[in-house]
Design a protein around this motif. Sequence first.
Motif, PDB file in Angstrom:
ATOM      1  N   PHE A 231       0.846  -1.199   0.000  1.00 16.62           N
ATOM      2  CA  PHE A 231       0.000   0.000   0.000  1.00 16.62           C
ATOM      3  C   PHE A 231       0.876   1.242   0.000  1.00 16.62           C
ATOM      4  O   PHE A 231       1.904   1.291   0.684  1.00 16.62           O
ATOM      5  CB  PHE A 231      -0.895   0.009   1.240  1.00 16.62           C
ATOM      6  N   VAL A 232       0.447   2.265  -0.731  1.00 18.79           N
ATOM      7  CA  VAL A 232       1.058   3.597  -0.655  1.00 18.79           C
ATOM      8  C   VAL A 232      -0.069   4.610  -0.570  1.00 18.79           C
ATOM      9  O   VAL A 232      -0.984   4.604  -1.398  1.00 18.79           O
ATOM     10  CB  VAL A 232       1.949   3.901  -1.871  1.00 18.79           C
ATOM     11  N   GLY A 233      -0.015   5.483   0.443  1.00 19.48           N
ATOM     12  CA  GLY A 233      -1.067   6.479   0.603  1.00 19.48           C
ATOM     13  C   GLY A 233      -0.813   7.360   1.807  1.00 19.48           C
ATOM     14  O   GLY A 233       0.307   7.438   2.321  1.00 19.48           O
ATOM     15  N   SER A 234      -1.854   7.993   2.284  1.00 21.42           N
ATOM     16  CA  SER A 234      -1.734   8.905   3.415  1.00 21.42           C
ATOM     17  C   SER A 234      -1.454   8.144   4.707  1.00 21.42           C
ATOM     18  O   SER A 234      -1.711   6.934   4.812  1.00 21.42           O
ATOM     19  CB  SER A 234      -3.019   9.722   3.575  1.00 21.42           C
ATOM     20  N   GLN A 235      -0.957   8.866   5.718  1.00 22.79           N
ATOM     21  CA  GLN A 235      -0.632   8.221   6.989  1.00 22.79           C
ATOM     22  C   GLN A 235      -1.853   7.581   7.669  1.00 22.79           C
ATOM     23  O   GLN A 235      -1.776   6.419   8.092  1.00 22.79           O
ATOM     24  CB  GLN A 235       0.050   9.229   7.927  1.00 22.79           C
ATOM     25  N   PRO A 236      -2.994   8.264   7.778  1.00 23.70           N
ATOM     26  CA  PRO A 236      -4.135   7.610   8.430  1.00 23.70           C
ATOM     27  C   PRO A 236      -4.583   6.354   7.681  1.00 23.70           C
ATOM     28  O   PRO A 236      -4.898   5.329   8.310  1.00 23.70           O
ATOM     29  CB  PRO A 236      -5.221   8.693   8.419  1.00 23.70           C
ATOM     30  N   ALA A 237      -4.604   6.429   6.358  1.00 23.99           N
ATOM     31  CA  ALA A 237      -5.011   5.259   5.575  1.00 23.99           C
ATOM     32  C   ALA A 237      -3.999   4.132   5.720  1.00 23.99           C
ATOM     33  O   ALA A 237      -4.375   2.961   5.857  1.00 23.99           O
ATOM     34  CB  ALA A 237      -5.176   5.650   4.110  1.00 23.99           C
ATOM     35  N   ALA A 238      -2.698   4.463   5.701  1.00 29.27           N
ATOM     36  CA  ALA A 238      -1.665   3.433   5.834  1.00 29.27           C
ATOM     37  C   ALA A 238      -1.762   2.722   7.174  1.00 29.27           C
ATOM     38  O   ALA A 238      -1.632   1.497   7.248  1.00 29.27           O
ATOM     39  CB  ALA A 238      -0.285   4.059   5.660  1.00 29.27           C
ATOM     40  N   ALA A 239      -1.979   3.487   8.237  1.00 22.47           N
ATOM     41  CA  ALA A 239      -2.099   2.881   9.570  1.00 22.47           C
ATOM     42  C   ALA A 239      -3.292   1.934   9.623  1.00 22.47           C
ATOM     43  O   ALA A 239      -3.205   0.824  10.182  1.00 22.47           O
ATOM     44  CB  ALA A 239      -2.230   3.975  10.625  1.00 22.47           C
ATOM     45  N   ALA A 240      -4.415   2.353   9.042  1.00 22.52           N
ATOM     46  CA  ALA A 240      -5.618   1.518   9.058  1.00 22.52           C
ATOM     47  C   ALA A 240      -5.438   0.263   8.209  1.00 22.52           C
ATOM     48  O   ALA A 240      -5.813  -0.846   8.625  1.00 22.52           O
ATOM     49  CB  ALA A 240      -6.811   2.335   8.564  1.00 22.52           C
ATOM     50  N   VAL A 241      -4.861   0.426   7.016  1.00 23.03           N
ATOM     51  CA  VAL A 241      -4.640  -0.724   6.137  1.00 23.03           C
ATOM     52  C   VAL A 241      -3.680  -1.713   6.778  1.00 23.03           C
ATOM     53  O   VAL A 241      -3.896  -2.936   6.739  1.00 23.03           O
ATOM     54  CB  VAL A 241      -4.112  -0.240   4.770  1.00 23.03           C
ATOM     55  N   ALA A 245      -4.850  -5.525   7.581  1.00 22.24           N
ATOM     56  CA  ALA A 245      -4.191  -6.612   6.866  1.00 22.24           C
ATOM     57  C   ALA A 245      -3.458  -7.534   7.834  1.00 22.24           C
ATOM     58  O   ALA A 245      -3.511  -8.766   7.700  1.00 22.24           O
ATOM     59  CB  ALA A 245      -3.226  -6.050   5.832  1.00 22.24           C
ATOM     60  N   ALA A 246      -2.776  -6.952   8.811  1.00 26.29           N
ATOM     61  CA  ALA A 246      -2.069  -7.765   9.799  1.00 26.29           C
ATOM     62  C   ALA A 246      -3.042  -8.611  10.614  1.00 26.29           C
ATOM     63  O   ALA A 246      -2.771  -9.787  10.905  1.00 26.29           O
ATOM     64  CB  ALA A 246      -1.234  -6.871  10.715  1.00 26.29           C
TER      65      ALA A 246
END
Length: 488
Positions: A231-241, A245-246
């Motif tokens: 994933f590549v994107g904004s910090q809030p989206a990255a944290a949620a993804v 996923a984990a």
Amino acid sequence: MTETSAGPRKLGNWIGGSWKEAAVGTGQAEVRNPATGEVLAVVPMSGRAEVEDAAAAALLAFRDWRKVPVPARARLLFRYRELLHGCRMELAAILTAENGKCLEEALGEVQRGIECVEFAAGAPTLMMGSQLPDIAGGIESGMYRYPLGVVAGITPFNFPMMVPCWMFPLAVACGNAFLLKPSEKTPLLSCRLAELFAEAGFPPGVLNVVNGSKEAVDALLEHPAIAAVSFVGSQPAAAAVHARAAAAGKRIQALAGAKNHSIVLADADLKAAASQIAAAAFGSAGQRCMACSVVAVQESAAEAFMPLLQDAAEALIVGDGARPGTPIGPLIDCGSRDRALKLLELAIRDGAALLMDGRRGEWNSDEAAFLGPTIVVEVTPDMAIWQEELFAPILCVLTVPDLKAGIALANRSRYANGACLFTDSAAAVREFREEMDAGMLGVNLGVPAPMAFFPFSGAKSSFYGDLHANGRDGVEFYTRKKMVTARY
């Protein structure tokens, strides 16, 4: 893709080697040229049904693709590389139309994407394991690499060529099948990449493209057949993804936001530093995770440096990126521009001042998403404009007494993607390298983005995961290891 005689193109999903229409009732969104407001295409907001079809096609393709000899995979990638190179002007034009960046930068991005394919074509070496013939009397041991299976990539609007190419060429070189979910704001480039991929001779289903937004992302993160997500994107989206996923047991790398600092010392070539920083701050309209967002100038150099910075910024022409000689295009949409303007206005209310006001210019329009180069001074670290990623052509300027203070300032940020130092001192370079938190460092240059054979190594809140994109990290991310210990 499908053509319509009355209006913009209607996009589908590339599944199993051909274009498929989304399910009846699926929502749609418009893909607009951010410089003109023209509607370029209509993209489906695909959901679980489309992801299920794509995952099934990828899983079917993987069963045979994983058995294709690695040199044969590499030869297909060489073919793909030649097709991309031959179509580079077409690809750059698509990129400029849907993203807005100038044609010169679009060509540079296309080249960076091609370099990722070139790196992936080294798969026969990259996939090698290692052996030790005598770990004990008559016993040997060896490590072998294998693909994970079906893997997915979720990519942003700001690099619609380069970031997908960080992912699927290396993933398929390692023997995986891939499911790509590009940004709904810039899907056209990914669609063309898929068509050229098929033209290169890759089997159907090895690469699939599902267009959509949140529902498609949710389906990818939850699908049991998908082993890993990039994933590549904004910090809030990255944290949620990353968290989702984990929790689903998937391997995950999530590249997030940035607040990149440049430090200018008094012994630097100030004119060169100003030129490099202006290009790094305002190029691509500031919409890159390696953009310079803050410059910390040594106090003794500020008086000489600031006019040079302003001159360099004023020399940059703002307009439609398709027009030759226009280095600064629009932001991706008016919503992104307006978000940045709110943070700018808040900073001014809290005591910051404008050395250069990009809100004023002939490019201003309600339909197009332009914002000119903007330089903000008298900024303090307690302001949101210093703390938050702006993703806009806005540069904050602070002064510091020395290098140690500049490093301390940058390290206060929760982000640690990139940082640059402008100096003529080898001792300063060493201190900068050893003490700076950021994972990608530049010396006397403005954008320290590594080439495809090195990892894109952000840290702190700029990255979630263990293995970065590109380089050997990318190989490790898209493969699993088997250890064989044997007595013959």
